[in-house]
Write an enzyme that holds these catalytic residues in place. Structure first.
Site, PDB file in Angstrom:
ATOM      1  N   LYS A 457     -53.330  23.471 -14.398  1.00  0.00           N
ATOM      2  CA  LYS A 457     -53.691  22.592 -15.529  1.00  0.00           C
ATOM      3  C   LYS A 457     -52.719  21.412 -15.633  1.00  0.00           C
ATOM      4  CE  LYS A 457     -53.603  25.623 -18.831  1.00  0.00           C
ATOM      5  NZ  LYS A 457     -53.170  26.803 -18.057  1.00  0.00           N
ATOM      6  N   THR A 459     -50.977  19.941 -13.196  1.00  0.00           N
ATOM      7  CA  THR A 459     -51.227  18.950 -12.146  1.00  0.00           C
ATOM      8  C   THR A 459     -52.497  18.162 -12.428  1.00  0.00           C
ATOM      9  OG1 THR A 459     -52.372  20.568 -10.744  1.00  0.00           O
ATOM     10  CG2 THR A 459     -50.020  20.303 -10.400  1.00  0.00           C
ATOM     11  N   ARG A 481     -45.909  20.158 -22.451  1.00  0.00           N
ATOM     12  CA  ARG A 481     -44.905  21.040 -23.029  1.00  0.00           C
ATOM     13  C   ARG A 481     -43.622  20.993 -22.199  1.00  0.00           C
ATOM     14  NH1 ARG A 481     -47.734  26.684 -23.085  1.00  0.00           N
ATOM     15  NH2 ARG A 481     -48.685  25.805 -21.208  1.00  0.00           N
ATOM     16  N   LYS A 492     -41.814  31.877 -11.682  1.00  0.00           N
ATOM     17  CA  LYS A 492     -42.884  30.880 -11.766  1.00  0.00           C
ATOM     18  C   LYS A 492     -42.448  29.520 -11.240  1.00  0.00           C
ATOM     19  CE  LYS A 492     -46.062  28.827 -15.158  1.00  0.00           C
ATOM     20  NZ  LYS A 492     -45.641  27.433 -15.038  1.00  0.00           N
ATOM     21  N   ALA A 711     -47.776  30.849 -25.569  1.00  0.00           N
ATOM     22  CA  ALA A 711     -49.216  30.766 -25.780  1.00  0.00           C
ATOM     23  C   ALA A 711     -49.822  32.098 -26.194  1.00  0.00           C
ATOM     24  CB  ALA A 711     -49.903  30.255 -24.518  1.00  0.00           C
ATOM     25  N   PHE A 742     -52.553  28.823 -20.927  1.00  0.00           N
ATOM     26  CA  PHE A 742     -53.436  29.909 -20.520  1.00  0.00           C
ATOM     27  C   PHE A 742     -54.897  29.447 -20.429  1.00  0.00           C
ATOM     28  CE2 PHE A 742     -50.179  33.073 -22.405  1.00  0.00           C
ATOM     29  CZ  PHE A 742     -49.427  33.025 -21.242  1.00  0.00           C
ATOM     30  N   PHE A 831     -58.082  23.336  -3.305  1.00  0.00           N
ATOM     31  CA  PHE A 831     -57.027  23.799  -2.411  1.00  0.00           C
ATOM     32  C   PHE A 831     -57.511  23.632  -0.967  1.00  0.00           C
ATOM     33  CE2 PHE A 831     -55.767  25.463  -6.380  1.00  0.00           C
ATOM     34  CZ  PHE A 831     -54.424  25.805  -6.310  1.00  0.00           C
ATOM     35  N   TRP A 860     -53.371  16.699  -5.992  1.00  0.00           N
ATOM     36  CA  TRP A 860     -52.190  17.312  -5.393  1.00  0.00           C
ATOM     37  C   TRP A 860     -51.849  16.647  -4.067  1.00  0.00           C
ATOM     38  CZ3 TRP A 860     -51.151  20.257  -0.948  1.00  0.00           C
ATOM     39  CH2 TRP A 860     -49.917  20.911  -0.947  1.00  0.00           C
TER      40      TRP A 860
END
Length: 1007
Positions: A457, A459, A481, A492, A711, A742, A831, A860
């Protein structure tokens, strides 16, 4: 003849030039050196009793009755002594005459930055106080005050205020510089007149004065602007302008005639020479000691005497009919020549031009406060194949200096607080300045139920704004955020985006940023310390001893602090004298009587530390047996973080911090941070954290980074304030793109029901992020685990799994968005393992499921250019009429609000409240918390409460094991299952790869 020239010129300046300006200015200030020090007249001063009907009327308007005041929008007055009566006869506060005042009224935003108070035009107060008055400050020298009086009279005719600042005759350069620095930063002052000896006008003094306040045009920048013919921002020397005007009126046209400038040095002489040459005359400058002085005087058509020199000039040296202007007041008249002005006439002309410059200065000041069109310069990307690591891409791009970025998007220098070269806090005063500016389009990026790997989300958000701003040339802001350092060093990694869609520098984004999370940690732990200390002192002291320490006697006087008076009011004690309290009232006042078993407040740290999940405190002998179990949360799980994200002003944050409930008393009453007496201190710790941080993407487009609440137990969205600031800056046709944590069932639902209720903002579009791998998982694919290789189902083409995920989870998430009446654009984050058939299949089914559009995104690998199709789809969807609505009425009972979310969003048949949950709901209703929105705390890995149930589960009952409340943040959060608020470190955390090159200081290993 001389009198008619002077009178007609002054009339032209006053009526044609001054009164046709867009707006008046602040006052003109004069620095002066003379005799013993004279008390300085400051913009604020004491008031006295009003005398007479007119003075009483002025006093009612907020003016000091013993002084002539000029009303400032902020309600602060620059004062003129009563001996200026003659100069300001007929003057009234806030008046500039019929031609000027309407323009001032149009200046809807006015602020006194010096005092920190902010006002919006028309928000109460007298008409005079809501209009702007120019101010002119003067430093002068010498015993003759004639020049100052002339300036006062001229300024007074149109309502300008003149304030005189007197320095001692022997004042040092440092003292002059100190005064100038104060005037530079005073927003009420728009003109500074340095009437100082030439020796005092040193390079340092002139370099100190801001060119935009240099109404005499003597700074190097203003003289340089004149020399190259650029006066759009600078000022002409009033003396030089007056001299040239007299020459024009005496003998126009001037072209080809000779003007001789005798004596004088410095910027005024340079400005005069430049102006005369630009008028077409031949200007020659000569010293009094020159051997060719007589010959030059005889050849001149006009002579400007700039100084007396060391010799008397015979009148026979002047050609009959030569126009002479004496700028030096002590020179004797010259016979046979035509003197076209007396010293007073020249001074009046100079004062008129000086006043005009003050007005122009204020015009520019007001113009700068208006909305500015963007002049964004995007940064070029040269994507490489294969795509390098995130940190290599980030480091290869040189970001623009943050002050340059701020200027490009319409921020003023005073609205920026730089933290190094690449990031800066933005002041909330921007909201007042642009309060009449229409908001832009509001876009929310949410996602389908994610895999443990995340679906990108962030990116997508960054790629979208890069496409909008850098490629479609539409103003856009991303609002993200701030990431916790726990995941950054855990498993992560960072949260700055990835590939060619990043916030840069990514190291600064992921590490510390501007210290907001550290401020939250300090504030949160101050509350925790206050709780344990208060319980200790109450357990070991009598009522009297507690009272004497809480309300100490200082110099024989005992007083309540303001926060203690607030507690007395809440207790129903309408008393302010400590001696008037009865023993029972004293006991009620000093004892919070917190029940340790009800304390919900925990300490926090911004590190994943599993061994702090449960701890015991108070084991030292000094704590006298006050032992209890507690624990640590990660810093972003603090309620203070949620408050930061939901507050819409500093005052709102202060009130929310005061309302935070830390536990209950043994009598069952909630105990707040204001009861602890700590809420004011919390606001102090958070006063800078409330300002959003400005950064940029790889393509130089602006980003606000602010707040980062969990979240699950919180709402998982960036701050209201960041969104509001950005919506004003982008303008009516611009876009603000923000992200919800999320899946849409959690972050988006809370964005609508909690954040939009708090902010009053309404979204135009939802961008729903999906990936082929997540859709395959929801279509029946095997489990996905972070750090483990992807099963072959996720690498090989499998249209059946893709279709299953689309018809279940994707369809349900689109339907959830439609519950709120917002159109959906599906963004398929592509991807390298995705096939073209899978991509087309997803887009086709998404449209069939109700999406306005569905497009593949390649940001990306390609940056903004890879999200152009998404940007165009969002732009189209945002221009369609919306029908936003909340999911539930806020006045519904708590249990019904929970049930509504469970059934309509999650797809549950019903809810099941545990006895504890029922008791908590009854308690919250009793305390008056029943009107708060709901913030469901459940797993993000499924629409249901069961993480392994993928797709769109049905036929289940949602269990509510407990219900808690964040009263300061303003929501009730039911617990569905067990929620961990302190992550742990894996076997191999990210920190194994993070290091620093001691030579280059470059960070390696971040991602």
């Amino acid at each position: 003849m001389k009198q008619s020239i002077c009178t007609s010129f002054m009339t032209a300046v006053m009526e044609e030039k001054l009164l046709t300006c867009l707006a008046p200015t602040s006052a003109d200030i004069v620095l002066s050196c003379e005799g013993p020090p004279v008390p300085r007249h400051h913009p604020t001063g004491p008031t006295s009793t009003a005398r007479g009907p007119e003075q009483k009327q002025w006093a009612q308007r907020g003016l000091s009755p013993g002084l002539h005041g000029v009303a400032f929008p902020c309600g602060v007055w620059l004062k003129m002594p009563r001996d200026c009566d003659d100069a300001t006869s007929g003057m009234r506060p806030g008046r500039f005459g019929p031609a000027v005042t309407p323009h001032l009224r149009s200046a809807s935003w006015i602020q006194d930055e010096g005092s920190g108070s902010e006002h919006q035009g028309g928000n109460g107060g007298s008409a005079e106080k809501s209009s702007l008055n120019p101010t002119f400050v003067s430093h002068h020298t010498g015993e003759d005050d004639s020049l100052l009086e002339i300036n006062k009279k001229m300024a007074g005719k149109i309502g300008l205020n003149v304030t005189q600042i007197c320095l001692a005759e022997e004042c040092s350069e440092d003292e002059i510089v100190e005064e100038l620095l104060k005037l530079n930063e005073d927003p009420r002052v728009h003109g500074v007149y340095l009437h100082l000896p030439q020796a005092s006008l040193t390079s340092r003094v002139l370099d100190t004065l801001k060119p935009e306040k240099d109404i005499d045009g003597i700074t190097d920048l203003n003289v340089g602007r004149l020399a190259r013919g650029d006066l759009s921002k600078g000022f002409l020397s009033p003396t030089a302008s007056a001299v040239l005007d007299l020459l024009v009126k005496h003998d126009a046209p001037l072209e080809g005639k000779n003007a001789l400038l005798v004596g004088g040095e410095g910027p005024v002489a340079l400005a005069l020479q430049c102006l005369i040459e630009k008028s077409g005359m031949v200007a020659v400058k000569i010293n009094w000691s020159s051997t060719s002085l007589q010959r030059q005087l005889m050849q001149a058509d006009a002579v400007v005497l700039l100084g007396t020199g060391n010799m008397d000039v015979p009148s026979t040296w002047f050609r009959p009919g030569t126009a002479i202007i004496r700028c030096e007041p002590n020179m004797e008249p010259v016979e046979h020549a035509t003197e076209i002005s007396s010293k007073f006439e020249l001074w009046y002309l100079t004062a008129a031009y000086r006043t005009q410059n003050v007005v122009h200065s204020c015009c520019r000041w007001i113009q700068e406060k208006q909305y500015r069109p963007w002049l964004l310069r995007s940064l070029k990307l040269q994507p490489l194949t294969p795509v390098p690591s995130d940190i290599e891409i980030s480091r290869a791009q040189i970001p623009k200096p943050v002050n340059q970025l701020a200027e490009e998007v319409g921020l003023l220098p005073e609205e920026l607080e730089a933290y190094g070269r690449n990031k800066a806090k933005v002041r909330l005063s921007l909201l007042d300045r642009l309060h009449t500016q229409p908001d832009g389009k509001y876009v929310l990026v949410a996602g389908i139920t994610p895999t443990p790997l995340g679906e990108g989300k962030s990116t997508v958000t960054i790629g979208l704004v890069q496409a909008l701003s850098a490629h479609l040339k539409l103003n856009s802001f991303a609002c993200l955020r701030q990431p916790s350092q726990g995941p950054t060093f855990g498993v992560k990694g960072g949260a700055a985006g990835g590939g060619y869609a990043q916030v840069i520098p990514m190291e600064e984004f992921n590490l510390h940023l501007t210290g907001d999370i550290h401020a939250i940690t300090a504030a949160n732990n101050l509350v925790a310390a206050a709780i344990d200390a208060r319980m200790l002192h109450e357990a070991t002291q009598s009522d009297k001893a507690l009272f004497n320490r809480l309300v100490p006697s200082v110099n024989g006087v005992r007083r309540f602090s303001p926060i203690q008076i607030s507690r007395l009011r809440r207790l129903g004690f309408n008393k302010t004298d400590p001696a008037s309290l009865t023993p029972q009232e004293v006991s009620t006042f000093v004892r919070l009587d917190l029940d340790p078993s009800t304390i919900t407040w925990q300490r926090v740290v911004d590190t994943n530390d599993r061994f702090l999940r449960k701890i015991t405190v108070g084991q030292a002998s000094t704590e006298k047996g006050q032992i209890r179990e507690t624990g640590f949360d990660i810093a972003v799980a603090s309620e203070i973080m949620a408050i930061l994200a939901l507050a819409d002003s500093l005052e709102d944050m202060r009130n929310r911090l005061a309302r935070m409930v830390v536990g209950t008393s043994r009598a069952g009453q909630p105990v707040t941070t204001e009861d602890l007496g700590v809420s004011g201190a919390l606001t102090v710790l958070m006063k800078d954290a409330i300002k959003p941080t400005l950064m940029q993407t790889l393509e130089g487009t602006p980003v606000f980074v602010h707040a980062g609440p969990f979240a699950n137990i919180a709402h998982g969205n960036s701050s209201v304030l960041a969104d509001k600031l950005a919506l004003k800056l982008v303008g009516r046709d611009g876009f603000v793109v923000t992200e919800a944590g999320f899946g849409a069932d959690i972050g988006m639902e809370k964005f609508f029901n909690i954040k939009c209720r708090a902010s009053g903002l309404r979204p135009n579009v939802v961008v729903l992020v999906a990936t082929v791998r997540a859709l395959k998982m929801h279509g029946g694919g095997p489990n996905v685990s972070a750090g483990a290789p992807l099963p072959k189902e996720y690498i090989d083409e499998n249209l059946s799994l893709v279709a299953g995920g689309c018809h279940s989870n994707l369809r349900k998430q689109i339907q959830i968005a439609h519950l709120f009446g917002v159109p959906v654009v599906v963004a398929l984050n592509v991807f390298k393992t995705d096939t073209q058939a899978e991509i087309e299949h997803v887009c086709q089914i998404a449209k069939e499921c109700g999406a306005s559009d569905a497009v593949p995104c390649h940001h990306w690998a390609q940056g903004g250019r890879g999200s152009l199709e998404l940007a165009q789809a969002v732009n189209e969807a945002a221009n369609r009429p919306g029908n936003f609505q909340f999911l539930y009425d806020i006045e519904m009972p708590i249990a019904e609000k929970i049930r509504t979310i469970a059934q309509k969003v999650y797809g549950a048949d019903d809810i099941e409240l545990s006895p504890t949950a029922k008791d908590k709901i009854d308690y919250y209703n009793q305390q008056g918390y029943g009107l708060l929105p709901i913030c469901m705390a459940k797993t993000h890995l499924s629409l249901s409460h069961m993480p392994d149930k993928k797709g769109a589960p049905t036929g289940f009952v949602l269990p509510i094991r407990d219900v808690r409340a964040s009263i300061g943040a303003g929501f009730i959060y039911p617990l569905v299952g067990t929620m961990s608020t302190m992550p742990g470190l894996p076997t191999r955390p990210c920190f194994y790869d993070i290091d620093l090159d001691p030579v280059t200081e470059e960070i390696t290993g971040l991602f």
